[in-house]
Design a protein around this motif. Sequence first.
Motif, mmCIF file in Angstrom:
data_model
loop_
_atom_site.group_PDB
_atom_site.id
_atom_site.type_symbol
_atom_site.label_atom_id
_atom_site.label_comp_id
_atom_site.label_asym_id
_atom_site.label_seq_id
_atom_site.Cartn_x
_atom_site.Cartn_y
_atom_site.Cartn_z
ATOM 1 N N GLU A 61 -55.755 72.905 86.036
ATOM 2 C CA GLU A 61 -56.985 73.198 86.512
ATOM 3 C C GLU A 61 -56.739 74.812 86.725
ATOM 4 O OE1 GLU A 61 -59.572 72.651 90.449
ATOM 5 O OE2 GLU A 61 -57.620 71.690 90.457
ATOM 6 N N PRO A 65 -60.269 78.320 83.344
ATOM 7 C CA PRO A 65 -61.264 79.402 83.009
ATOM 8 C C PRO A 65 -60.982 80.440 82.067
ATOM 9 C CG PRO A 65 -60.966 78.814 85.529
ATOM 10 C CD PRO A 65 -59.869 78.096 84.987
ATOM 11 N N GLN A 66 -59.595 80.572 82.130
ATOM 12 C CA GLN A 66 -58.951 81.678 81.250
ATOM 13 C C GLN A 66 -58.931 80.876 79.888
ATOM 14 O OE1 GLN A 66 -55.040 82.935 82.035
ATOM 15 N NE2 GLN A 66 -54.850 84.642 80.357
ATOM 16 N N ALA A 69 -62.219 81.211 78.673
ATOM 17 C CA ALA A 69 -62.751 82.612 78.133
ATOM 18 C C ALA A 69 -62.261 83.095 76.890
ATOM 19 C CB ALA A 69 -62.215 83.642 79.472
ATOM 20 N N ARG A 95 -64.475 69.298 88.773
ATOM 21 C CA ARG A 95 -63.604 70.485 88.871
ATOM 22 C C ARG A 95 -63.271 70.828 87.571
ATOM 23 N NH1 ARG A 95 -61.374 70.993 93.977
ATOM 24 N NH2 ARG A 95 -59.845 72.366 93.488
ATOM 25 N N SER A 98 -66.281 72.653 86.353
ATOM 26 C CA SER A 98 -66.489 74.050 87.166
ATOM 27 C C SER A 98 -65.570 74.982 86.497
ATOM 28 C CB SER A 98 -65.847 73.635 88.496
ATOM 29 O OG SER A 98 -65.997 75.069 89.399
ATOM 30 N N GLY A 99 -64.517 74.560 86.179
ATOM 31 C CA GLY A 99 -63.386 75.743 85.449
ATOM 32 C C GLY A 99 -63.766 75.929 84.254
ATOM 33 N N ARG A 101 -67.182 76.151 83.157
ATOM 34 C CA ARG A 101 -68.185 77.123 83.174
ATOM 35 C C ARG A 101 -67.686 78.543 83.874
ATOM 36 N NH1 ARG A 101 -73.024 74.238 82.643
ATOM 37 N NH2 ARG A 101 -72.701 72.062 82.749
ATOM 38 N N ASN A 102 -66.566 78.591 84.309
ATOM 39 C CA ASN A 102 -66.118 79.776 85.191
ATOM 40 C C ASN A 102 -65.615 80.540 83.868
ATOM 41 O OD1 ASN A 102 -67.021 79.468 87.941
ATOM 42 N ND2 ASN A 102 -65.055 78.546 88.224
ATOM 43 N N GLY A 103 -65.496 79.924 82.710
ATOM 44 C CA GLY A 103 -64.874 80.908 81.601
ATOM 45 C C GLY A 103 -65.601 81.065 80.786
ATOM 46 N N ARG A 105 -70.045 80.488 78.743
ATOM 47 C CA ARG A 105 -71.351 80.205 78.921
ATOM 48 C C ARG A 105 -71.780 78.779 78.093
ATOM 49 N NH1 ARG A 105 -72.315 85.526 77.489
ATOM 50 N NH2 ARG A 105 -73.538 84.806 75.556
#
Length: 254
Positions: A61, A65-66, A69, A95, A98-99, A101-103, A105
Motif C-alpha cells: 500500500e 503511489p511511487q 508515478a 485504498r 487511492s494509492g 490515483r496519488n501516483g 492521472r
Amino acid sequence: MQVFSFDTEPRSRPTLGLVALQVDERIEADFRQLLPASVDLMVTRIPSGRDVTPQTLAQMEADLPQAAALLPGTVDFDVIGYGCTSGAAQIGPDRVASGLRNGARCTHVSEPVSALVAACRALGLHRLALLSPYVDTVSERLRAVLSHHGIETPVFGSFNEAEEARVARITPGSVARAARALAPAAPVSPVDALFLSCTNLNTLPVVPTLEREIGLPVLSSNLVLAWHMLRLSGASGLTLDCVLTSPSRKAALT
C-alpha cells in the motif's frame, strides 16, 4: 548538424496502465495475449516480498503511489490496474484506488478483486470454487472480501505455497488437476463457477479445456482484470469468449 521540423499527433487510442508485482512473471505475457492491438498498455513494477504473507501484501500500500508515478506522467490513462489479487484483498480496493490515483492521472482503476466481483455480477454468479496457490492466512482474507460482496466460496483448495518464485513455476497441468478435483461437472456441482486466483499462476492454457469438461464458467485473475480494464476504458476486443459456455454469458460480458 541539420535540424528537421516534425509533426506531432494527439493520443487517440485507449491507454491502460498496469502496476505489476516485482516478482510476477506471468501477468504481462497474459495481457499481451488477452488485450487487442487497438489499446496501448504501459507497465510499471512495485516492490513485493519473496514470500506472500499478510504483512508483505499490506506493505505494498505504501509503495503504490511511487510505482504508479513511474508510469509516463504526461499520459492521462483511461484505466490503471493493480496486478495482485491477494494484495487487493489485503489492502482493500478503495485504498488501492487511492494509492494509484496519488501516483498517476487516470479515469478509472481496477484490480482483480473488483474485476472478479464485476464479472460475477455480469454473469449472475454467486458461488465459486476457489483455487489459490497461497497459504491459509492469505486465502482466507480473499474469501472474506468476496463474501462481503455476496460471493461465497464453499469449495476451496490451495497449493499452500508461500514463495512467489515457486508459484510462478506451478505447471498448467497441476492447475488443471486441482481444478478438476475442486469443481465436479455440472449439474451436480455445488458451485456455479470456478475461479483460479493469482496473477502469477499460469492458468490461461487450461481455461478453455476446463470449461468444456465441467460445463461451468472458469475465471482467472488475469482474465477478469484484463476484461474489466477494457470494459472501463470503453474499448472492445475481449469478451471472455474463451471462458464462456453459452451465448447468453457472452452477451452479458460484452
